[in-house]
Design a protein around this motif. Structure first.
Motif, PDB file in Angstrom:
ATOM      1  N   ASN A   1       0.825  -1.215   0.000  1.00  0.00           N
ATOM      2  CA  ASN A   1       0.000   0.000   0.000  1.00  0.00           C
ATOM      3  C   ASN A   1       0.858   1.263   0.000  1.00  0.00           C
ATOM      4  N   GLN A   2       1.839   1.293   0.890  1.00  0.00           N
ATOM      5  CA  GLN A   2       2.705   2.464   0.969  1.00  0.00           C
ATOM      6  C   GLN A   2       3.558   2.619  -0.281  1.00  0.00           C
ATOM      7  N   ALA A   3       4.002   1.492  -0.831  1.00  0.00           N
ATOM      8  CA  ALA A   3       4.816   1.553  -2.042  1.00  0.00           C
ATOM      9  C   ALA A   3       4.010   2.125  -3.212  1.00  0.00           C
ATOM     10  N   VAL A   4       2.774   1.678  -3.369  1.00  0.00           N
ATOM     11  CA  VAL A   4       1.928   2.183  -4.449  1.00  0.00           C
ATOM     12  C   VAL A   4       1.672   3.675  -4.274  1.00  0.00           C
ATOM     13  N   GLN A   5       1.389   4.099  -3.038  1.00  0.00           N
ATOM     14  CA  GLN A   5       1.133   5.516  -2.777  1.00  0.00           C
ATOM     15  C   GLN A   5       2.344   6.386  -3.085  1.00  0.00           C
ATOM     16  N   SER A   6       3.541   5.798  -2.959  1.00  0.00           N
ATOM     17  CA  SER A   6       4.763   6.569  -3.203  1.00  0.00           C
ATOM     18  C   SER A   6       5.172   6.571  -4.666  1.00  0.00           C
ATOM     19  N   GLY A   7       4.400   5.889  -5.518  1.00  0.00           N
ATOM     20  CA  GLY A   7       4.744   5.844  -6.936  1.00  0.00           C
ATOM     21  C   GLY A   7       5.786   4.806  -7.279  1.00  0.00           C
ATOM     22  N   CYS A   8       5.865   3.746  -6.506  1.00  0.00           N
ATOM     23  CA  CYS A   8       6.857   2.679  -6.706  1.00  0.00           C
ATOM     24  C   CYS A   8       6.749   2.067  -8.100  1.00  0.00           C
ATOM     25  N   ARG A   9       7.898   1.770  -8.716  1.00  0.00           N
ATOM     26  CA  ARG A   9       7.918   1.125 -10.038  1.00  0.00           C
ATOM     27  C   ARG A   9       8.587  -0.250 -10.011  1.00  0.00           C
ATOM     28  N   TYR A  10       9.257  -0.592  -8.896  1.00  0.00           N
ATOM     29  CA  TYR A  10       9.935  -1.883  -8.804  1.00  0.00           C
ATOM     30  C   TYR A  10       9.547  -2.599  -7.509  1.00  0.00           C
ATOM     31  N   ALA A  11       9.354  -3.902  -7.614  1.00  0.00           N
ATOM     32  CA  ALA A  11       9.249  -4.785  -6.463  1.00  0.00           C
ATOM     33  C   ALA A  11      10.355  -5.821  -6.598  1.00  0.00           C
ATOM     34  N   LEU A  12      11.044  -6.105  -5.507  1.00  0.00           N
ATOM     35  CA  LEU A  12      12.189  -7.015  -5.553  1.00  0.00           C
ATOM     36  C   LEU A  12      11.931  -8.222  -4.667  1.00  0.00           C
ATOM     37  N   TYR A  13      12.162  -9.418  -5.222  1.00  0.00           N
ATOM     38  CA  TYR A  13      12.129 -10.647  -4.427  1.00  0.00           C
ATOM     39  C   TYR A  13      13.491 -11.296  -4.544  1.00  0.00           C
TER      40      TYR A  13
ATOM     41  N   ASN B   1      11.726 -20.900 -12.812  1.00  0.00           N
ATOM     42  CA  ASN B   1      11.864 -22.345 -12.964  1.00  0.00           C
ATOM     43  C   ASN B   1      12.994 -22.890 -12.097  1.00  0.00           C
ATOM     44  N   SER B   2      13.992 -22.046 -11.803  1.00  0.00           N
ATOM     45  CA  SER B   2      15.099 -22.473 -10.938  1.00  0.00           C
ATOM     46  C   SER B   2      15.036 -21.764  -9.595  1.00  0.00           C
ATOM     47  N   PHE B   3      13.835 -21.414  -9.195  1.00  0.00           N
ATOM     48  CA  PHE B   3      13.568 -20.611  -7.998  1.00  0.00           C
ATOM     49  C   PHE B   3      14.202 -21.180  -6.740  1.00  0.00           C
ATOM     50  N   ASP B   4      14.113 -22.500  -6.534  1.00  0.00           N
ATOM     51  CA  ASP B   4      14.543 -23.101  -5.268  1.00  0.00           C
ATOM     52  C   ASP B   4      15.776 -23.978  -5.419  1.00  0.00           C
ATOM     53  N   ALA B   5      16.535 -23.791  -6.501  1.00  0.00           N
ATOM     54  CA  ALA B   5      17.709 -24.636  -6.713  1.00  0.00           C
ATOM     55  C   ALA B   5      18.818 -24.268  -5.740  1.00  0.00           C
ATOM     56  N   ASP B   6      19.341 -25.266  -5.050  1.00  0.00           N
ATOM     57  CA  ASP B   6      20.412 -25.064  -4.076  1.00  0.00           C
ATOM     58  C   ASP B   6      21.514 -26.075  -4.345  1.00  0.00           C
TER      59      ASP B   6
ATOM     60  N   THR C   1       1.324  -5.784 -11.920  1.00  0.00           N
ATOM     61  CA  THR C   1       1.315  -5.095 -13.210  1.00  0.00           C
ATOM     62  C   THR C   1       0.227  -4.032 -13.288  1.00  0.00           C
ATOM     63  N   GLN C   2      -0.896  -4.236 -12.593  1.00  0.00           N
ATOM     64  CA  GLN C   2      -1.970  -3.241 -12.660  1.00  0.00           C
ATOM     65  C   GLN C   2      -1.583  -1.938 -11.980  1.00  0.00           C
ATOM     66  N   TYR C   3      -0.524  -1.999 -11.153  1.00  0.00           N
ATOM     67  CA  TYR C   3      -0.012  -0.779 -10.515  1.00  0.00           C
ATOM     68  C   TYR C   3       1.226  -0.252 -11.241  1.00  0.00           C
ATOM     69  N   GLY C   4       1.549  -0.878 -12.372  1.00  0.00           N
ATOM     70  CA  GLY C   4       2.728  -0.463 -13.115  1.00  0.00           C
ATOM     71  C   GLY C   4       4.029  -0.825 -12.434  1.00  0.00           C
ATOM     72  N   ILE C   5       3.997  -1.836 -11.568  1.00  0.00           N
ATOM     73  CA  ILE C   5       5.182  -2.250 -10.817  1.00  0.00           C
ATOM     74  C   ILE C   5       5.775  -3.511 -11.440  1.00  0.00           C
ATOM     75  N   GLU C   6       7.057  -3.455 -11.758  1.00  0.00           N
ATOM     76  CA  GLU C   6       7.756  -4.615 -12.295  1.00  0.00           C
ATOM     77  C   GLU C   6       8.335  -5.438 -11.150  1.00  0.00           C
ATOM     78  N   LEU C   7       8.024  -6.716 -11.127  1.00  0.00           N
ATOM     79  CA  LEU C   7       8.592  -7.612 -10.128  1.00  0.00           C
ATOM     80  C   LEU C   7       9.906  -8.179 -10.645  1.00  0.00           C
ATOM     81  N   VAL C   8      10.964  -7.938  -9.888  1.00  0.00           N
ATOM     82  CA  VAL C   8      12.299  -8.414 -10.233  1.00  0.00           C
ATOM     83  C   VAL C   8      12.687  -9.529  -9.270  1.00  0.00           C
ATOM     84  N   HIS C   9      13.168 -10.635  -9.821  1.00  0.00           N
ATOM     85  CA  HIS C   9      13.615 -11.754  -8.995  1.00  0.00           C
ATOM     86  C   HIS C   9      15.113 -11.922  -9.129  1.00  0.00           C
ATOM     87  N   VAL C  10      15.798 -11.970  -7.983  1.00  0.00           N
ATOM     88  CA  VAL C  10      17.235 -12.215  -7.947  1.00  0.00           C
ATOM     89  C   VAL C  10      17.475 -13.368  -6.978  1.00  0.00           C
ATOM     90  N   SER C  11      18.360 -14.273  -7.348  1.00  0.00           N
ATOM     91  CA  SER C  11      18.678 -15.403  -6.485  1.00  0.00           C
ATOM     92  C   SER C  11      20.091 -15.253  -5.931  1.00  0.00           C
TER      93      SER C  11
END
Length: 483
Positions: free
Chosen positions: A19-31, A193-198, A63-73
């Motif tokens: 909620n706070q991220a959207v209100q601030s105009g956030c464009r990136y979400a990071l996992y 597809n390689s989300f949980d590879a260890d 995506t409906q908030y214009g936020i790109e989800l970025v995944h880094v492992s």
């Protein structure tokens, strides 16, 4: 520029950081996934697959908030800190929004980030009543559940527990931001597809067939399953919840464990249907609310007693206990080969499905710690390695309750009788036969303890023999704990 850091909060509804991220105009979400850390914390493959599916669904919502989800492992929490700091530097991020995680390693990571000077705000969103707000007259955490519950109810009556709903879609959001986020989603799907590879996991573990496809995504659950449960089942929950042969529980624990649903949302849904519930503890539906309060209880305990994250018993007198249980008995328990049908069927359910009925969790935990005198921490770890709803606080609290080492635990001299538990909660042996088909021809009268009947019929080779005899094991357990 702001950033949403997604952790164990894979939902858009009732997500204060989002909620706070959207209100601030956030464009990136990071996992930032941490396979090595998950491995060290014994997270089950089926749970990780469940997280992966919901993370992708979260990306679609964003995506409906214009936020790109970025995944880094990365490997672990140390690298996770560096990754977040570098991402903020590279993208000129000035403020990070995230929801809190209560466990010790997670708290140490977050403190290190704050100490580094990163501008980050954390929100408490995985409990109904905020941590640190339910205290006794001495200003301390309750050590018994019932007075905690009374104080919890008083606090909720006075302060409420509003969930914040969906974030508002910005009015001036350029269409180009939405299109860009949608285009990136396809790439994200390939990455996961390689989300949980260890690298420390075996090939068998990394390609586990025990995936989560039988569990619907949270959106479908909220649309179909939750309304059906609250409208038709919660009123008889107290009568049906202990019988593993019928579907009498809500089945919501996996969604709460990964943050795909919030407890506050479920609380609000329940109160919407039963407005008097917070005042009427004798109402039939209160039994299910009581389970949500237990969940808060364990999470509040961890907040006040971080030692619980360090394999320590809540009661100090058990800190140096030498558990005499044999390794071979523990391994037989993990395979469902104890000779007690209800215990064995429960363990086979866990191995086959990644889930176990709550009544059976108590039965098998009591059996391991009391009948076999095996260290409760081995059972705690085994559960986490296999449960789709593996949640540290609930799992630790449940195991310490069964082992009589925890807060408000069952008395040490209470030892579940697996035969009586079977007769009471699986009277016709329907659940037993589902997971131990070799006993399907055993008459109901003998299904709970078939050994004498099998000997009479010459069927001794179809089912395993007893590890221990109940009466002798019970007396041994009481003597051990008393000592």
């Amino acid at each position: 520029m702001s950033l949403l850091w997604i952790r164990r909060d894979l939902r858009s509804f009732d997500n204060p950081a989002l909620n706070q991220a959207v209100q601030s105009g956030c464009r990136y979400a990071l996992y930032i996934s941490t396979p090595k850390q998950w491995h060290l914390h014994h997270d089950a493959q089926i749970k990780l697959d469940f997280m992966r599916r919901h993370l992708l669904e979260m990306g679609r919502h964003l995506t409906q908030y214009g936020i790109e989800l970025v995944h880094v492992s990365v490997t672990d929490f140390n690298e996770q800190q560096d990754c977040l700091i570098n991402f903020c530097h590279d993208h000129q991020i000035e403020h990070v929004f995230a929801n809190s995680e209560p466990e010790f390693n997670e708290q140490q990571r977050d403190k290190a980030l704050l100490d580094s000077g990163l501008n980050i705000t954390f929100y408490d969103c995985d409990v109904i009543a905020s941590r640190g707000r339910i205290l006794n007259q001495s200003g301390e955490m309750f050590k018994v559940f019932t007075p905690f519950k009374k104080a919890w109810l008083k606090h909720i009556r006075e302060s409420g527990a509003e969930c914040i709903g969906w974030p508002k879609v910005p009015d001036n959001l350029p269409q180009s931001h939405i299109i860009f986020a949608e285009q990136k989603l396809a790439l994200l799907s390939q990455q996961l597809n390689s989300f949980d590879a260890d690298e420390n996991q075996s090939e068998e573990d990394c390609h586990s067939s025990s995936l989560s496809s039988q569990w619907p995504l949270a959106d479908e659950l909220m649309e179909k399953v939750v309304p059906h449960f609250l409208d038709d089942k919660v009123g008889v929950y107290s009568e049906t919840r202990d019988f593993p042969g019928i579907k009498g529980t809500s089945g919501l624990s996996p969604y709460l464990a990964i943050g795909a649903l919030s407890a506050r949302t479920l609380y609000q849904q329940l109160l919407h249907r039963y407005p008097q519930l917070i005042e009427d503890v004798n109402h039939p539906a209160f039994c299910w609310l009581n389970e949500l309060i237990w969940r808060d209880f364990y999470k509040h305990l961890l907040f006040h007693y971080p030692k619980l994250s360090k394999c320590s018993p809540f009661q100090p007198k058990y800190a140096h206990t030498k558990w005499p249980g044999e390794r071979v008995h523990f391994e037989a328990w993990t395979r469902g080969e104890t000779g007690y049908p209800l215990v064995d069927a429960a363990m086979k359910q866990l191995i086959k499905t990644g889930w176990m009925h709550n009544r059976l969790r108590m039965v098998v935990a009591s059996f391991l710690t009391k009948h076999l005198l095996v260290d409760w921490r081995l059972g705690e770890q085994f559960f986490m390695e296999h449960l789709i709803d593996g949640d540290f606080t609930a799992n630790n609290g449940g195991w310490q309750w069964a082992a009589s080492t925890g807060c408000d635990a069952q008395p040490y001299f209470r030892v579940f009788n697996p035969i009586l538990q079977s007769q009471r909660f699986d009277p016709n042996g329907d659940f037993i036969r589902r997971y131990i088909p070799e006993l399907k021809e055993i008459p109901n009268k003998y299904i709970h303890f078939p050994h004498e009947y099998m000997a009479q019929q010459g069927l001794t080779d179809i089912y395993c023999s007893l590890l221990v005899e109940h009466k002798a094991a019970r007396l041994r357990a009481i003597a051990f704990y008393k000592g």
